[in-house]
Design an enzyme around this catalytic site. Structure first.
Site, PDB file in Angstrom:
ATOM      1  N   HIS A  67       7.544  18.432  15.050  1.00 47.22           N
ATOM      2  CA  HIS A  67       7.460  17.359  16.049  1.00 47.22           C
ATOM      3  C   HIS A  67       7.253  17.940  17.441  1.00 47.22           C
ATOM      4  O   HIS A  67       6.354  17.512  18.180  1.00 47.22           O
ATOM      5  CB  HIS A  67       8.755  16.543  15.969  1.00 47.22           C
ATOM      6  CG  HIS A  67       8.866  15.438  16.969  1.00 47.22           C
ATOM      7  ND1 HIS A  67       8.946  14.100  16.605  1.00 47.22           N
ATOM      8  CD2 HIS A  67       8.942  15.440  18.334  1.00 47.22           C
ATOM      9  CE1 HIS A  67       9.045  13.356  17.677  1.00 47.22           C
ATOM     10  NE2 HIS A  67       9.056  14.141  18.752  1.00 47.22           N
ATOM     11  N   GLU A  68       8.074  18.918  17.809  1.00 47.47           N
ATOM     12  CA  GLU A  68       7.979  19.494  19.150  1.00 47.47           C
ATOM     13  C   GLU A  68       6.742  20.368  19.318  1.00 47.47           C
ATOM     14  O   GLU A  68       6.130  20.389  20.390  1.00 47.47           O
ATOM     15  CB  GLU A  68       9.248  20.313  19.449  1.00 47.47           C
ATOM     16  CG  GLU A  68      10.529  19.505  19.474  1.00 47.47           C
ATOM     17  CD  GLU A  68      10.493  18.380  20.490  1.00 47.47           C
ATOM     18  OE1 GLU A  68       9.762  18.501  21.500  1.00 47.47           O
ATOM     19  OE2 GLU A  68      11.178  17.363  20.276  1.00 47.47           O
ATOM     20  N   HIS A  71       3.829  18.247  20.254  1.00 46.46           N
ATOM     21  CA  HIS A  71       3.829  17.938  21.688  1.00 46.46           C
ATOM     22  C   HIS A  71       3.226  19.100  22.472  1.00 46.46           C
ATOM     23  O   HIS A  71       2.412  18.899  23.379  1.00 46.46           O
ATOM     24  CB  HIS A  71       5.261  17.708  22.180  1.00 46.46           C
ATOM     25  CG  HIS A  71       5.833  16.373  21.833  1.00 46.46           C
ATOM     26  ND1 HIS A  71       5.167  15.189  22.065  1.00 46.46           N
ATOM     27  CD2 HIS A  71       7.032  16.029  21.296  1.00 46.46           C
ATOM     28  CE1 HIS A  71       5.923  14.169  21.672  1.00 46.46           C
ATOM     29  NE2 HIS A  71       7.055  14.656  21.194  1.00 46.46           N
TER      30      HIS A  71
END
Length: 381
Positions: A67-68, A71
């Site tokens: 997820h990170e 980003h």
């Protein structure tokens, strides 16, 4: 949210883990191995519950890292620097240096994380459905079903329109595009985060007092964190507005007093501590090239009996940690870099030579002047 230890690099971005991850990791592992899996799949050997809980917890954090990382990758493709990724108690955070250039970039950067979590959940859910359709009822089915649910829940929670959640960034992108005002959009998202945090605190305390369980305290803790983070974002947005158009050279202290890296801490205390009003002194060599930065806080940490044998080079913020800026650089572009060194200061250089220093006090004065300027401009309108 600083990393306690580093795991390495993913997609060129440093990845670290804060010690607080161990707390949530242990809670997830224990909750699955000691409660959920034994209830749903009784009469299995204890070691299988332990292994299944461990696998589920590890894969969950790998998904959180994905997820990170998403980003970070999208942020880099949209022209932002990424200082690193840190996993911690409340999940993860990608350290983005700078701001998205337009609402579209903000939308892409914020939206990719929940999308990745949702896709991970869908994939695990699909595998769980396939196993269930063929009649499998083992612990692997429980692990897949839990990973599917937790990742989809993570995606849904993150798109709630409240800063600092990804949904708050999406809200900011929408308000920014609608109004054309980045600061106003940030304030709207931050206040939505404050309201959402207050609701979580209220709900959590109600659950705890009603005897529903200790999970209510966890909700209250998350709400408290959201309120603090949202308030910080609003302050930063207003600070950015006040500093709009201000250059580093406009606020720096020019030609600061310097010290030699070979000087002992004892000599520094005797010769510099009371002679100058500054609380930080750059260390230079070769006629002005900065190689370090020493502060009173760093000196204060050295016991008196060791000061005569300890050089400033040993206690200073090292050369590779220094935050360097140019006089014509916008102050807003410098601010995100100031936390690279724990001392929170930047050294201003021209052609490699020290010409000034920017301290928190310099920035505070600039913010006060900028706020007064904006207030007077508003009064004239």
């Amino acid at each position: 949210m600083r990393a306690s230890f580093r795991l390495g690099r993913v997609a060129g971005v440093p990845v670290g883990v804060n010690w607080s991850v161990l707390v949530i990791f242990a809670l997830i592992w224990w909750g699955l191995a000691a409660n959920q899996f034994p209830r749903s799949y009784p009469d299995r050997p204890v070691i299988l519950y332990v292994l299944a809980g461990l696998v589920a917890a590890v894969v969950f954090f790998v998904g959180l890292l994905a997820h990170e990382v998403s980003h970070a990758i999208v942020a880099k493709r949209n022209g932002l620097e990424v200082g690193g990724i840190t996993l911690w108690l409340f999940g993860g955070v990608a350290e983005l240096r700078g701001e998205a250039k337009d609402p579209g970039a903000e939308l892409r950067i914020a939206g990719i994380g929940p999308l990745v979590s949702f896709c991970i959940g869908v994939v695990f859910g699909a595998f769980a459905i396939i196993l269930a359709q063929v009649g499998y009822r083992g612990l692997a089915l429980g692990v897949l079903a839990w990973l599917a649910g937790i990742n989809i829940l993570l995606a849904v929670f993150n798109v709630l329109p409240a800063a600092p959640l990804d949904g708050g960034r999406l809200l900011r992108a929408g308000v920014w595009r609608w109004t054309g005002d980045r600061t106003k959009a940030t304030v709207v998202a931050a206040r939505a985060g404050w309201v959402f945090g207050a609701l979580l605190i209220g709900l959590g305390l109600w659950q705890f007092l009603a005897g529903v369980g200790f999970g209510g305290l966890w909700l209250a803790l998350i709400g408290w964190f959201l309120i603090g983070a949202a308030a910080m974002e609003e302050r930063q947005a207003r600070m950015g507005s006040a500093l709009q158009g201000v250059r580093v050279g406009d606020v720096m202290t020019a030609q600061p007093q310097t010290a030699s890296a070979d000087m002992t801490v004892a000599d520094f205390v005797d010769r510099y501590l009371f002679a100058y009003r500054h609380s930080a002194l750059p260390l230079t060599e070769d006629g002005g090239r900065p190689i370090g930065l020493v502060t009173l806080d760093r000196v204060r940490g050295i016991p008196p009996e060791r000061r005569s044998a300890t050089t400033l080079a040993e206690v200073a913020c090292r050369e590779e940690q220094l935050v360097l800026a140019k006089p014509d650089e916008q102050l807003n572009e410098l601010l995100p870099r100031l936390n690279q060194c724990a001392d929170g200061r930047a050294l201003v250089v021209t052609e490699g030579q020290l010409v000034g220093i920017v301290s928190p006090s310099d920035i505070s004065r600039a913010v006060q002047r900028g706020s007064l300027r904006d207030q007077m401009a508003g009064d004239r309108r």
